[in-house]
Design a protein around this motif. Structure first.
Motif, short mmCIF file in Angstrom:
data_model
loop_
_atom_site.label_atom_id
_atom_site.label_comp_id
_atom_site.label_asym_id
_atom_site.label_seq_id
_atom_site.Cartn_x
_atom_site.Cartn_y
_atom_site.Cartn_z
N ARG A 268 49.72 24.73 23.30
CA ARG A 268 48.78 25.81 22.99
C ARG A 268 48.46 26.57 24.28
O ARG A 268 48.20 25.97 25.31
N PRO A 269 48.52 27.91 24.23
CA PRO A 269 48.19 28.68 25.43
C PRO A 269 46.78 28.36 25.89
O PRO A 269 45.86 28.30 25.09
N GLN A 270 46.62 28.14 27.16
CA GLN A 270 45.32 27.84 27.72
C GLN A 270 44.99 28.84 28.81
O GLN A 270 45.86 29.51 29.36
N LEU A 271 43.71 28.90 29.13
CA LEU A 271 43.23 29.79 30.18
C LEU A 271 43.64 29.24 31.54
O LEU A 271 43.44 28.06 31.82
N THR A 272 44.20 30.10 32.37
CA THR A 272 44.63 29.68 33.70
C THR A 272 43.85 30.47 34.76
O THR A 272 43.17 31.44 34.45
N GLN A 273 44.02 30.06 35.99
CA GLN A 273 43.38 30.78 37.10
C GLN A 273 43.87 32.22 37.15
O GLN A 273 43.11 33.13 37.46
N ASP A 274 45.14 32.44 36.86
CA ASP A 274 45.68 33.81 36.84
C ASP A 274 44.94 34.67 35.82
O ASP A 274 44.68 35.85 36.06
N HIS A 275 44.62 34.10 34.67
CA HIS A 275 43.87 34.83 33.65
C HIS A 275 42.47 35.17 34.15
O HIS A 275 41.98 36.29 33.94
N ALA A 276 41.84 34.21 34.80
CA ALA A 276 40.49 34.45 35.35
C ALA A 276 40.54 35.54 36.42
O ALA A 276 39.67 36.41 36.47
N ASP A 277 41.58 35.51 37.25
CA ASP A 277 41.74 36.54 38.28
C ASP A 277 41.92 37.91 37.63
O ASP A 277 41.35 38.90 38.10
N TRP A 278 42.70 37.99 36.56
CA TRP A 278 42.89 39.25 35.82
C TRP A 278 41.54 39.78 35.33
O TRP A 278 41.25 40.96 35.46
N PHE A 279 40.73 38.88 34.75
CA PHE A 279 39.43 39.30 34.22
C PHE A 279 38.55 39.84 35.35
O PHE A 279 37.88 40.86 35.18
N ARG A 280 38.55 39.17 36.47
CA ARG A 280 37.72 39.61 37.60
C ARG A 280 38.13 40.99 38.10
O ARG A 280 37.28 41.78 38.50
N VAL A 281 39.41 41.30 38.07
CA VAL A 281 39.88 42.62 38.48
C VAL A 281 39.52 43.66 37.41
O VAL A 281 39.08 44.77 37.72
N THR A 282 39.68 43.27 36.16
CA THR A 282 39.41 44.18 35.04
C THR A 282 37.93 44.47 34.89
O THR A 282 37.53 45.60 34.58
N ARG A 283 37.09 43.45 35.09
CA ARG A 283 35.64 43.59 34.90
C ARG A 283 34.90 43.08 36.13
O ARG A 283 34.24 42.04 36.09
N PRO A 284 34.98 43.78 37.25
CA PRO A 284 34.30 43.32 38.46
C PRO A 284 32.78 43.31 38.32
O PRO A 284 32.09 42.66 39.12
N ASP A 285 32.25 43.98 37.31
CA ASP A 285 30.81 44.02 37.07
C ASP A 285 30.28 42.78 36.37
O ASP A 285 29.08 42.58 36.27
N VAL A 286 31.17 41.94 35.85
CA VAL A 286 30.77 40.73 35.13
C VAL A 286 30.92 39.52 36.06
O VAL A 286 31.97 39.31 36.66
N ARG A 287 29.87 38.74 36.15
CA ARG A 287 29.93 37.50 36.95
C ARG A 287 30.62 36.44 36.11
O ARG A 287 30.14 36.08 35.02
N LEU A 288 31.76 35.97 36.58
CA LEU A 288 32.56 34.96 35.87
C LEU A 288 32.40 33.63 36.59
O LEU A 288 32.76 33.50 37.76
N LEU A 289 31.86 32.63 35.89
CA LEU A 289 31.68 31.28 36.45
C LEU A 289 32.76 30.37 35.88
O LEU A 289 32.97 30.32 34.67
N LEU A 290 33.40 29.64 36.79
CA LEU A 290 34.46 28.72 36.36
C LEU A 290 34.18 27.28 36.72
O LEU A 290 34.91 26.39 36.31
N SER A 291 33.14 27.03 37.50
CA SER A 291 32.81 25.64 37.83
C SER A 291 31.32 25.49 38.03
O SER A 291 30.58 26.43 38.05
#
Length: 116
Positions: free
Chosen positions: A93-116
């Motif tokens: 099953r496709p899972q969320l990876t660090q690359d996906h999180a990095d994409w989100f941060r570039v796409t939405r720099p205004d949103v604080r993304l917490l991963l840990s």
């Protein structure tokens, strides 16, 4: 009120749409929500804080893409949702990876993304 015994799945998330003023939501550990449910959550009109910790394999890039279009979102907490790629392979099953999180941060720099 204790709502811990309520069954939560994609269909039940539609009921949240009636709460037009909902600004914060914590669905951590609810592993019955799929990408379709993430799409529903992303349409909550005033959601600012969304906590989805420990979703495991249920959080995917497709689900994350829905949140990239959520204009009101300010904080997205996905702690313990990244796939463990140290073993060299992901589950089928496709899972969320660090690359996906990095994409989100570039796409939405205004949103604080917490991963840990």
């Amino acid at each position: 009120d204790d709502i811990s015994s309520i069954t939560t799945n994609d269909a039940s998330l539609r009921d949240l749409l009636q709460f037009q003023e909902l600004r914060q939501l914590n669905l951590s550990g609810v592993c019955t929500i799929t990408d379709q449910g993430m799409e529903i959550l992303s349409t909550l009109p005033k959601i600012q804080v969304l906590i989805l910790r420990s979703m495991g394999a249920h959080m995917t890039l497709r689900g994350l893409q829905h949140f990239s279009r959520c204009d009101t979102l300010q904080l997205l907490d996905l702690a313990d949702c990244l796939a463990d790629t140290r073993r060299g392979r992901l589950r089928q099953r496709p899972q969320l990876t660090q690359d996906h999180a990095d994409w989100f941060r570039v796409t939405r720099p205004d949103v604080r993304l917490l991963l840990s």
